[in-house]
Design an enzyme around this catalytic site. Structure first.
Site, PDB file in Angstrom:
ATOM      1  N   LEU A   1       1.029  -1.076   0.030  1.00  0.00           N
ATOM      2  CA  LEU A   1       0.035  -0.049  -0.049  1.00  0.00           C
ATOM      3  C   LEU A   1       0.886   1.253   0.132  1.00  0.00           C
ATOM      4  O   LEU A   1       1.701   1.255   0.815  1.00  0.00           O
ATOM      5  CB  LEU A   1      -0.943  -0.152   1.159  1.00  0.00           C
TER       6      LEU A   1
ATOM      7  N   GLY B   1      -5.525  11.529   3.673  1.00  0.00           N
ATOM      8  CA  GLY B   1      -6.460  10.586   3.996  1.00  0.00           C
ATOM      9  C   GLY B   1      -6.745   9.718   2.862  1.00  0.00           C
ATOM     10  O   GLY B   1      -7.544   8.699   2.972  1.00  0.00           O
TER      11      GLY B   1
ATOM     12  N   GLY C   1      -4.639   7.052   1.876  1.00  0.00           N
ATOM     13  CA  GLY C   1      -4.242   5.811   2.692  1.00  0.00           C
ATOM     14  C   GLY C   1      -5.321   5.260   3.470  1.00  0.00           C
ATOM     15  O   GLY C   1      -5.666   3.827   3.023  1.00  0.00           O
TER      16      GLY C   1
ATOM     17  N   TYR D   1      -1.447   0.496  10.923  1.00  0.00           N
ATOM     18  CA  TYR D   1      -2.213  -0.786  10.829  1.00  0.00           C
ATOM     19  C   TYR D   1      -2.982  -1.184  12.029  1.00  0.00           C
ATOM     20  O   TYR D   1      -4.175  -1.513  12.097  1.00  0.00           O
ATOM     21  CB  TYR D   1      -1.486  -1.877  10.395  1.00  0.00           C
TER      22      TYR D   1
ATOM     23  N   PHE E   1      -6.612   0.196  12.502  1.00  0.00           N
ATOM     24  CA  PHE E   1      -7.555  -0.544  11.939  1.00  0.00           C
ATOM     25  C   PHE E   1      -7.942  -1.993  12.870  1.00  0.00           C
ATOM     26  O   PHE E   1      -8.800  -2.754  12.544  1.00  0.00           O
ATOM     27  CB  PHE E   1      -7.341  -0.978  10.522  1.00  0.00           C
TER      28      PHE E   1
END
Length: 168
Positions: free
Chosen positions: A90, A100, A102, A138, A141
């Site tokens: 990514l 934003g 990403g 990460y 999330f």
């Protein structure tokens, strides 16, 4: 208007620069080859006003995980080897970072992983963080680190569903 689409021949891969040479090289020289061979699938974020310019991208692939590598509370829930979907890469172009994008790509990648789960079955979504900052990114999330390798991360299927529901 922003749109996410399959990487195609018309996208300008040559001028993409996220600041990470390995990610740039992947997009510029390997992504389409791997896509054609069925190794991974790459998606790009573009602005419909300039649809050839890549603002960011992500690549997905299938993976197999050894359950004993997962956190102990999760490891016992799965067979010794289990299938997953993996966020292989990514990246956002340097000129577009911190806007934003990403998060937009991450949510879309998670939605695609959930489609896989709903159609063929996986235990979750995996990623290899490229460093501490990526790991922290990460974690927001819901990703959790493997027991012995903290940069290898896992998002259980139930958490994946919760994140997607919250984003919708």
């Amino acid at each position: 208007m922003l749109r996410i689409e399959d990487l195609g021949k018309d996208h300008d891969r040559k001028h993409f620069d996220c600041g990470e040479p390995a990610l740039n090289t992947f997009l510029q020289t390997l992504a389409r080859q791997q896509q054609e061979k069925g190794i991974s699938k790459t998606f790009v974020l573009v602005d419909t006003a300039q649809p050839k310019i890549i603002l960011g991208f992500f690549s997905l692939t299938a993976c197999e995980v050894v359950a004993e590598d997962l956190p102990p509370a999760l490891a016992k829930k799965y067979p010794a080897r289990a299938p997953g979907a993996k966020l292989a890469r990514l990246a956002i172009d340097r000129s577009r970072q911190r806007r934003g994008y990403g998060q937009i790509l991450m949510i879309e990648a998670m939605k695609k992983a959930l489609l896989v789960a709903d159609n063929i079955g996986i235990i979750g979504f995996f990623v290899d963080a490229k460093g501490h900052a990526a790991r922290v990114y990460y974690e927001q999330f819901g990703f959790i680190s493997f027991r012995e390798r903290p940069l290898e991360m896992f998002l259980p299927l139930a958490t994946l569903r919760q994140v997607i529901e919250a984003a919708s």
